[in-house]
Design a protein around this motif. Structure first.
Motif: not given
Length: 168
Positions: A18-22, A44-50, A52-59
């Motif tokens: 998560g830290a790497i992605a952020r 994690l997706l919410q944190k990145i977007r909050a 100002g980043g772009e985030a896409h999650g995949f299961g």
């Protein structure tokens, strides 16, 4: 597909992944993150977007070849060219050797070594023709020396370390 570069973190957990992605998202890369269970990625997706980043999650299950191939195809087609791929599946379990079943050993190897092979291969397929990109496999002390009770984890992480060396 946008002109924006993307990063893929396989094993985007609550700590290292998560830290790497952020961090990459803060630098302007679109963060594609994956875990076996998509709902686990929501914070994690919410944190990145909050931030100002772009985030896409995949299961997805990184041990399943078809899912890994499809994941790379989807990101490259729908999000952007992968500039970095981080393989961060932990698979850290502690069992005394006499209690380590073949099922446990195989599952840990599949998560930490075989899944790393699949991710590394697919990353190389898209990066080598472009002559750019970074592939990172997160490690553990167990990849250098095995500790008591960590036969499955150490064997798998040592295999992943060897794969990374071979790819390099």
């Amino acid at each position: 597909m946008s002109d924006r570069k993307a990063i893929l973190v396989i094993g985007a957990g609550d700590a290292t992944g998560g830290a790497i992605a952020r961090r990459f998202a803060r630098e302007g890369l679109a963060a594609a993150v994956t875990r076996r269970e998509l709902p686990a990625l929501e914070p994690l997706l919410q944190k990145i977007r909050a931030d100002g980043g772009e985030a896409h999650g995949f299961g997805s299950d990184a041990r399943v070849e078809e899912e890994v191939v499809a994941l790379f195809e989807t990101i490259e087609r729908d999000i952007g060219p992968l500039d970095a791929v981080i393989f961060n599946i932990g698979a850290n379990v502690n069992f005394p050797i006499r209690e380590t079943t073949s099922r446990v050993y195989r599952k840990v190897w599949e998560m930490a070594a075989f899944a790393g092979f699949l991710a590394g291969r697919e990353a190389a397929k898209v990066m080598v023709p472009r002559k750019r990109g970074t592939i990172i496999f997160t490690g553990a002390t167990a990849s250098i020396r095995g500790g008591s009770g960590f036969s499955a984890f150490s064997g798998a992480k040592f295999a992943l370390r060897s794969l990374a060396q071979s790819m390099a």
